[in-house]
Design a protein around this motif. Structure first.
Motif, PDB file in Angstrom:
ATOM      1  N   GLU A  45      29.555  46.929  17.013  1.00 40.52           N
ATOM      2  CA  GLU A  45      30.356  45.900  16.513  1.00 40.52           C
ATOM      3  C   GLU A  45      31.849  46.233  15.534  1.00 40.52           C
ATOM      4  O   GLU A  45      32.560  46.217  15.086  1.00 40.52           O
ATOM      5  N   GLN A  46      31.431  47.430  15.164  1.00 35.62           N
ATOM      6  CA  GLN A  46      32.765  47.798  13.686  1.00 35.62           C
ATOM      7  C   GLN A  46      33.610  48.850  14.833  1.00 35.62           C
ATOM      8  O   GLN A  46      34.390  49.779  14.632  1.00 35.62           O
ATOM      9  N   GLY A  47      33.448  48.827  16.071  1.00 40.06           N
ATOM     10  CA  GLY A  47      33.992  49.414  17.053  1.00 40.06           C
ATOM     11  C   GLY A  47      33.999  51.181  17.534  1.00 40.06           C
ATOM     12  O   GLY A  47      34.608  52.269  18.045  1.00 40.06           O
ATOM     13  N   GLU A  48      32.802  51.199  16.927  1.00 41.03           N
ATOM     14  CA  GLU A  48      32.777  52.854  17.022  1.00 41.03           C
ATOM     15  C   GLU A  48      32.100  53.114  18.363  1.00 41.03           C
ATOM     16  O   GLU A  48      31.081  52.263  19.147  1.00 41.03           O
ATOM     17  N   VAL A  49      32.146  54.183  18.646  1.00 41.99           N
ATOM     18  CA  VAL A  49      31.699  54.747  20.072  1.00 41.99           C
ATOM     19  C   VAL A  49      30.284  54.856  20.567  1.00 41.99           C
ATOM     20  O   VAL A  49      30.449  56.052  19.476  1.00 41.99           O
ATOM     21  N   LEU A  50      29.645  55.232  21.021  1.00 38.81           N
ATOM     22  CA  LEU A  50      28.187  55.494  21.241  1.00 38.81           C
ATOM     23  C   LEU A  50      28.124  57.396  22.012  1.00 38.81           C
ATOM     24  O   LEU A  50      28.696  56.804  23.411  1.00 38.81           O
ATOM     25  N   VAL A 120      25.592  44.346  20.368  1.00 38.11           N
ATOM     26  CA  VAL A 120      24.606  43.241  19.405  1.00 38.11           C
ATOM     27  C   VAL A 120      23.966  43.084  18.957  1.00 38.11           C
ATOM     28  O   VAL A 120      22.612  42.975  19.933  1.00 38.11           O
ATOM     29  N   GLY A 121      23.227  43.186  17.992  1.00 40.62           N
ATOM     30  CA  GLY A 121      21.851  42.200  17.651  1.00 40.62           C
ATOM     31  C   GLY A 121      20.446  42.911  18.420  1.00 40.62           C
ATOM     32  O   GLY A 121      20.012  44.714  18.191  1.00 40.62           O
ATOM     33  N   ASP A 122      19.479  42.832  18.959  1.00 44.08           N
ATOM     34  CA  ASP A 122      18.798  43.034  20.085  1.00 44.08           C
ATOM     35  C   ASP A 122      19.541  44.372  21.323  1.00 44.08           C
ATOM     36  O   ASP A 122      18.190  45.160  20.760  1.00 44.08           O
ATOM     37  N   GLU A 123      20.698  43.966  21.145  1.00 43.92           N
ATOM     38  CA  GLU A 123      20.974  44.878  22.363  1.00 43.92           C
ATOM     39  C   GLU A 123      20.665  46.401  20.903  1.00 43.92           C
ATOM     40  O   GLU A 123      19.943  47.488  21.924  1.00 43.92           O
ATOM     41  N   TYR A 137      21.492  60.116  19.847  1.00 43.39           N
ATOM     42  CA  TYR A 137      23.059  59.686  19.777  1.00 43.39           C
ATOM     43  C   TYR A 137      23.330  58.931  18.062  1.00 43.39           C
ATOM     44  O   TYR A 137      22.363  59.194  17.392  1.00 43.39           O
ATOM     45  N   THR A 138      24.227  58.688  18.950  1.00 41.94           N
ATOM     46  CA  THR A 138      25.313  57.752  17.298  1.00 41.94           C
ATOM     47  C   THR A 138      26.259  57.229  17.587  1.00 41.94           C
ATOM     48  O   THR A 138      26.531  57.715  18.693  1.00 41.94           O
ATOM     49  N   PHE A 139      26.729  55.907  16.726  1.00 39.80           N
ATOM     50  CA  PHE A 139      28.329  55.776  16.828  1.00 39.80           C
ATOM     51  C   PHE A 139      28.986  56.420  16.129  1.00 39.80           C
ATOM     52  O   PHE A 139      28.271  56.691  15.097  1.00 39.80           O
ATOM     53  N   SER A 140      30.342  56.897  17.438  1.00 39.01           N
ATOM     54  CA  SER A 140      31.300  57.901  16.372  1.00 39.01           C
ATOM     55  C   SER A 140      32.553  56.736  16.382  1.00 39.01           C
ATOM     56  O   SER A 140      32.862  56.443  16.957  1.00 39.01           O
ATOM     57  N   PRO A 141      33.287  57.198  14.828  1.00 36.56           N
ATOM     58  CA  PRO A 141      34.901  56.265  14.793  1.00 36.56           C
ATOM     59  C   PRO A 141      34.958  57.205  16.009  1.00 36.56           C
ATOM     60  O   PRO A 141      35.247  58.367  16.274  1.00 36.56           O
ATOM     61  N   LEU A 142      36.131  56.461  16.845  1.00 35.75           N
ATOM     62  CA  LEU A 142      37.702  57.445  18.130  1.00 35.75           C
ATOM     63  C   LEU A 142      37.467  58.668  17.396  1.00 35.75           C
ATOM     64  O   LEU A 142      37.887  59.132  18.473  1.00 35.75           O
TER      65      LEU A 142
END
Length: 180
Positions: A45-50, A120-123, A137-142
């Motif tokens: 939701e913050q626009g970060e990339v998986l 989002v949410g359950d996903e 795994y991580t979410f990272s700003p582009l």
């Protein structure tokens, strides 16, 4: 002189189906075969990339992997997400096709990136390391992904990110915009 008034003008596949199948089999045996990879651009939701950290590569990567024999690229991407991250996601639009030239012991390949949307949410809570291929795994700003990814993967990702925003699919040659 032969009488051509009775010539059969139908295509070979209609006149002689067995000959047509033999022709196709010969072509299939002699023509090049390409490896196909299918990755997915997934954001939070913050626009970060998986990103994922595979055990067998020195750098982080996009989630996805290689297609199996006769597997469509979008299904390969969905299968890899299930197998490696435990998420059941139907991928969206095609964002990038990248032809990668032969390198090292590898022949050329076609790499696809599909839009995986925003988790989002359950996903988000369903996301987990589901097999031993991944370390993390991580979410990272582009902008931070450039230091984590190999340069050509980062280039592909930037085009995919743009494609998700603009609705344009990009055709690349070795990570660079092609001009056919």
């Amino acid at each position: 002189m032969p009488d051509n008034s009775m010539a059969d003008d139908r295509p070979l596949y209609e006149r002689d189906p067995d000959a047509w199948q033999a022709y196709l089999a010969e072509g299939n045996a002699k023509q090049a075969r390409k490896r196909v990879g299918a990755d997915v651009l997934i954001r939070n939701e913050q626009g970060e990339v998986l990103l994922v950290n595979p055990r067998y590569k020195p750098d982080w990567d996009l989630p996805g992997g290689m297609a199996e024999a006769n597997e469509p690229p979008h299904q390969a991407a969905e299968r890899e997400l299930r197998e490696e991250l435990g998420i059941h996601l139907q991928v969206g639009r095609l964002l990038v096709v990248d032809w990668v030239a032969p390198h090292g012991p590898w022949d050329d390949s076609l790499m696809f990136i599909f839009d995986g949307g925003t988790l989002v949410g359950d996903e988000m809570t369903a996301l987990r390391l589901a097999d031993d291929e991944l370390l993390a795994y991580t979410f990272s700003p582009l902008d931070a992904t450039e230091t984590l990814l190999r340069p050509y993967v980062w280039q592909r990702l930037t085009y995919a990110f743009d494609g998700a925003a603009t609705g344009r699919c990009r055709y690349l040659l070795n990570g660079v915009q092609a001009t056919p």
